[in-house]
Design an enzyme around this catalytic site. Structure first.
Site, PDB file in Angstrom:
ATOM      1  N   SER B  32       0.830  -1.210   0.000  1.00  8.38           N
ATOM      2  CA  SER B  32       0.000   0.000   0.000  1.00  8.38           C
ATOM      3  C   SER B  32       0.860   1.254   0.000  1.00  8.38           C
ATOM      4  CB  SER B  32      -0.902   0.014   1.232  1.00  8.38           C
ATOM      5  OG  SER B  32      -1.716  -1.140   1.281  1.00  8.38           O
ATOM      6  N   GLY B 115      -5.500   5.426  10.601  1.00 13.33           N
ATOM      7  CA  GLY B 115      -5.488   3.959  10.670  1.00 13.33           C
ATOM      8  C   GLY B 115      -6.916   3.426  10.733  1.00 13.33           C
ATOM      9  N   LEU B 179      -6.941  -2.293  -5.285  1.00 13.57           N
ATOM     10  CA  LEU B 179      -7.071  -3.449  -4.405  1.00 13.57           C
ATOM     11  C   LEU B 179      -7.245  -3.041  -2.952  1.00 13.57           C
ATOM     12  CD1 LEU B 179      -4.348  -5.747  -5.984  1.00 13.57           C
ATOM     13  CD2 LEU B 179      -6.839  -5.991  -6.154  1.00 13.57           C
ATOM     14  N   LYS B 238      -0.702  -1.383  -6.822  1.00 14.79           N
ATOM     15  CA  LYS B 238      -0.332  -1.819  -5.478  1.00 14.79           C
ATOM     16  C   LYS B 238       0.925  -2.686  -5.602  1.00 14.79           C
ATOM     17  CE  LYS B 238      -2.726  -3.367  -1.289  1.00 14.79           C
ATOM     18  NZ  LYS B 238      -4.084  -3.456  -0.709  1.00 14.79           N
ATOM     19  N   GLU B 352     -22.038  14.598  11.826  1.00 14.52           N
ATOM     20  CA  GLU B 352     -21.348  14.619  13.115  1.00 14.52           C
ATOM     21  C   GLU B 352     -19.909  14.122  13.010  1.00 14.52           C
ATOM     22  OE1 GLU B 352     -24.328  13.258  12.545  1.00 14.52           O
ATOM     23  OE2 GLU B 352     -25.698  14.577  13.630  1.00 14.52           O
TER      24      GLU B 352
END
Lengths: 609, 609
Positions: B32, B115, B179, B238, B352
């Protein structure tokens, strides 16, 4: 009366009723109901197929008010359809009335609670997916949306998924009345903005004047014939029909005077006989039967993997079990179910709100959806889970990768608040297995549970300590080791740490009882109290979770009134990366820390004596 | 070396480093990182202005990796910029290393933890809004996004808000490597899909080959010159550059062999000297000073209104205080701040997640954002709040309309899980005032609090019982009534019920002490233990919240080890609509039920004697 004349008169009736009900209640959202009244009237009079006597029939069309605050309109529709009496209609918002401030399934014709905006359309996607891929019946799903709620990202998750799954059976009716609660929306009456966005996602979008009943009817016909999900983007006037409030700011969520009834032409009593849909059999999946997973005592397996294997086996046994996952099925092991039952598996991609909402929609029709993601990311859908409880939904959720024991990925991937969050969901069941056989039994039990159940699984392999033939009743606890000096309580990963601690204490002559609290809620009060008393009130709880709202506080609630010497080991500092063992140690929740805490309790008492 | 040659070589270096670091760690997301390496290389080499020695400088550009799993790329950039040594670089994912599995602000050049996907861009909107409207400085905000995370609705909240606020200083770089974790994304390499959606929202979208460094540079130049937010939609591979993994499924989140380094041409040590931005003064708002709200004892006021009035006053005193609200400012009373300080107020509409994310972005630059909505709807942003704690963010949140005491609107609008949810946020402060003066003092205190603080306010007017000159330290409790037979503990709405109960008990000769637990976390352990002991362990807790994780369990944790006769009154059945008084009674948390519980404790002991 029929056609445009009927639609117009019914629209006026719905407006009058919205004014009447909220004037009587002294609160409510009449103006938000009045904007959508014509849209609803045409739907009820000539498009909606529904058997009021059999609301759960899979042949019925479904109607969701995503803008749940338009509840006077919802109830006005039920009155017009003859489902509720004038007398009940006027109980709106009173204590004990089924006609609550926002619709809930206390009324049998309301499938899901709405009122937290942005949830009705994603739930509608779940219903439409079920219609297309599970029930395989031609019912339509109609969702009446507010324009304000189009700012919720969850609406666009729904729009993207509906297009991806080609849900031609789904129609969104967007009531663009321009005015939110405190003023104008971002886009006012810029219908083109909504349409362009919808079309860019692959939807058909039809712009109309939402008070032109013939245009509304034509749009619905187009939606019914569409080969893709369709949005009717309707320009409307908030408070339409009552000049004092029409298109005015400052009238959101406020009752308006009864004088509005006069201007709207007075009370009407039009009654619509809803056409019943043709009875049809819903599709049922084959249930080949098969092997239930059994893990050998002494071997080791990830509880997350046992989840996937058990779920696949449950699908072998039961036609109604379906699974959904949020693009992490190779981590949660939902992929095992997907491979076994591809027709009953739904990939929801990285959209946890849509993941949970789709499950809520599917369970309306009696399916038993299991939805999985990392437990940390269930927090993304917390409002949907909260609302699902109000919907009385039967929902099975599995969160993997709990706690610091996941190791190197770091805190963003570690669920450390999930037990607290799920315990604080009304009527929830919270399960946290420590081994493969226990996991498998709990997955089977979840198949029969009502309400919202949550299974917390662990990333790492853990030793299999129970026989595949052991039972793990919901609300129970196991006592895998007996002892009378101190009680050590763990669940999931910490249960194994507690067992190891007990082993080392034993070598020192300290006899530790170990409790496996696999059922965090409901909790086994009797076993806990008995154990605490049998160990002179000495109790150590260790949990891979923040100190608040998890195992420790659940145990304290269960032991209230007993005199305790209590040590609570939980995660108290922000973790970083590291190996699972390093992080369990750094958090102070591993065997060594548990044994230390136990020693402290035993020695303190020795000193006191 | 410069220009395309440099960009290409730096891109290879970043790929090599991603392979090296994750191979050493045995885990991580090299593939990635490899897809986005050229996009990052061109940015670092020729577009990003940043003073590494002064990361908090308001002149700096900001860079957020919304796809936080590409952490090897983040750290590779820091190595290339000379911020971290080769030695530190190779500590990736080890215990104690600043180079965690996903980036966190443990590293001074990381503004926020990422993350949990879908959060970086909404936070970037907050930074860009601050740059445009608060700091008024020409820094740019660059956000590197994954294609998988474009399924998160929060990304589209960000895209809509960025366009609405015309944030030309914001660039999203979308790494379309096709991917996801377990397979292809919904749209694969359909760049047109992303572009069309972005354009329909009002963005500029530029489609490029993300490995054509000259095209990347040209796109960034176009973004820098754009009059609107710009997305660089980049087709990438990727695992680019290492044939074994390039564009292959099954390589997400896995270390790849060191042999990749050879194929990528070996280790490089290019060092980029980042251009420092021109020093500039950030804008400061006038602080006119003004009246702090004072409420007369015996009068009544909504704590939510006191929040708005105190916040406006705080803005009078402090230039750094800003406010945001989710389209309910006339309910939360954030509108009082808006009217007083329109330049420091941000309407975030019904979104929100974006509301909280924008506040997270603004606090990076030292602003003190207060974000408000209904407390129930804070649950929508729970994942963002959880992540904000990992970001070490200083965030002030206010949730109004807590509990069943809101009355007729029904359960969808009632926060009944918020105390549990916020207590389980690391380092959080949870405050729940009962009167106007207390609210005002707590709002002032929040201005100086680090970490995440949450203020829970009540819809109804409540009596003012404290003097405007009283103090309410964080972590304290008040004892508004003394007594020695039983301790009654409440907060917010139930504090008044407890006082009323004490009054009626007094008439019967039972002397009740009342504790106002306005600081739910941290909690005043000393006062609680002292009171429990002074009343022979008899304690009643009443809370307008589910029984799990709220006041009751917080009190039990504080009183652990004491012998208690404990009654816990909390909401245990799903409420409906009704008046506030009816619902408090139906839930069993009003004065009458509190008095009954107290009598039960006192009488039980009398019988026992």
């Amino acid at each position: 009366m029929s056609g445009p004349e009927l639609w117009r008169e019914l629209g006026q009736q719905l407006r009058v009723d919205a004014v009447r009900a909220s004037a009587e209640a002294g609160s409510g959202h009449p103006t938000s109901s009045m904007s959508a009244a014509d849209l609803a009237a045409v739907l009820l009079a000539d498009h909606f197929r529904y058997d009021l006597d059999d609301p759960k029939s899979p042949a019925n069309d479904r109607l969701i008010f995503s803008k749940g605050h338009a509840s006077p309109l919802v109830y006005g529709l039920f009155r017009a359809a003859g489902a509720i009496s004038e007398e009940e209609f006027m109980t709106y918002r009173q204590l004990g009335s089924r006609l609550q401030g926002h619709p809930t399934p206390v009324l049998p014709w309301v499938d899901v609670a709405t009122g937290s905006l942005g949830q009705g359309l994603p739930i509608g996607v779940g219903l439409a997916l079920a219609g297309k891929r599970l029930d395989r019946l031609p019912f339509r799903v109609w969702v009446i949306c507010g324009d304000s709620e189009m700012a919720e990202g969850s609406m666009w998750e729904a729009i993207e998924h509906a297009a991806f799954y080609e849900l031609a059976n789904l129609t969104a009716i967007i009531d663009v009345n321009r005015l939110g609660q405190r003023g104008e929306t971002m886009h006012g009456w810029n219908l083109d903005y909504y349409s362009a966005r919808l079309r860019s996602c692959g939807w058909r979008a039809i712009e109309i004047d939402g008070h032109d009943v013939e245009a509304v009817d034509a749009a619905y016909r187009e939606a019914e014939a569409s080969d893709r999900p369709t949005a009717v983007v309707a320009k409307t006037l908030k408070g339409k029909g009552y000049s004092k409030v029409e298109d005015q700011e400052g009238w959101h969520g406020k009752a308006v005077a009864e004088e509005g009834v006069q201007e709207l032409g007075g009370v009407r009593n039009i009654r619509i006989d809803l056409p019943k849909p043709e009875a049809r059999e819903r599709h049922r999946f084959d249930t080949p039967g098969g092997e239930w997973p059994r893990y050998e005592v002494g071997s080791s397996v990830e509880t997350r993997k046992a989840y996937g294997e058990a779920l696949a086996a449950l699908g072998d046994d039961r036609s109604d079990v379906v699974a959904l996952d949020g693009e992490v099925s190779n981590s949660t092991y939902a992929e095992i179910f997907r491979d076994a039952h591809p027709d009953r598996y739904f990939e929801m991609y990285i959209a946890e709100q849509q993941l949970v909402a789709a499950a809520v929609g599917m369970q309306v029709l009696g399916w038993k959806p299991f939805a999985s993601s990392f437990a940390a990311f269930m927090s993304r859908a917390y409002d949907f889970i909260r609302m699902a409880a109000i919907s009385r939904a039967n929902l099975r959720l599995c969160g993997s990768h709990a706690g610091v024991s996941i190791g190197e990925d770091g805190p963003s991937q570690m669920a450390l608040e999930d037990l607290a969050a799920f315990r604080a969901v009304h009527g929830s069941t919270v399960l946290y297995p420590c081994d493969g056989n226990q996991t498998a039994k709990l997955v089977a039990a979840m198949g029969d549970l009502d309400g919202i159940s949550f299974l917390r699984t662990t990333r790492a392999k853990t030793p299999v300590i129970y026989s595949p033939d052991d039972d793990f009743p919901i609300g129970g606890a196991k006592v895998p080791r007996d002892g009378d000096d101190v009680t050590l309580i763990g669940a999931g990963i910490t249960l194994h740490e507690a067992l190891e601690a007990a082993e080392s204490l034993d070598a020192e002559g300290v006899s530790a009882r170990v409790i496996d609290l696999y059922s965090v809620k409901p909790i086994d009060v009797a076993t806990l109290r008995e154990s605490a008393e049998a160990t002179q009130g000495r109790v150590v709880v260790a949990e891979d979770h923040w100190a608040e709202g998890g195992l420790g506080e659940a145990v304290l609630s269960a032991l209230v009134g007993l005199e305790l010497s209590f040590e609570h080991l939980a995660v108290r500092e922000m973790p970083g990366s590291g190996t699972p063992d390093e992080l369990l140690s750094a958090a102070g929740i591993d065997a060594e820390h548990i044994a230390d805490a136990a020693r402290k309790l035993v020695q303190a008492e020795a000193v006191a004596r």
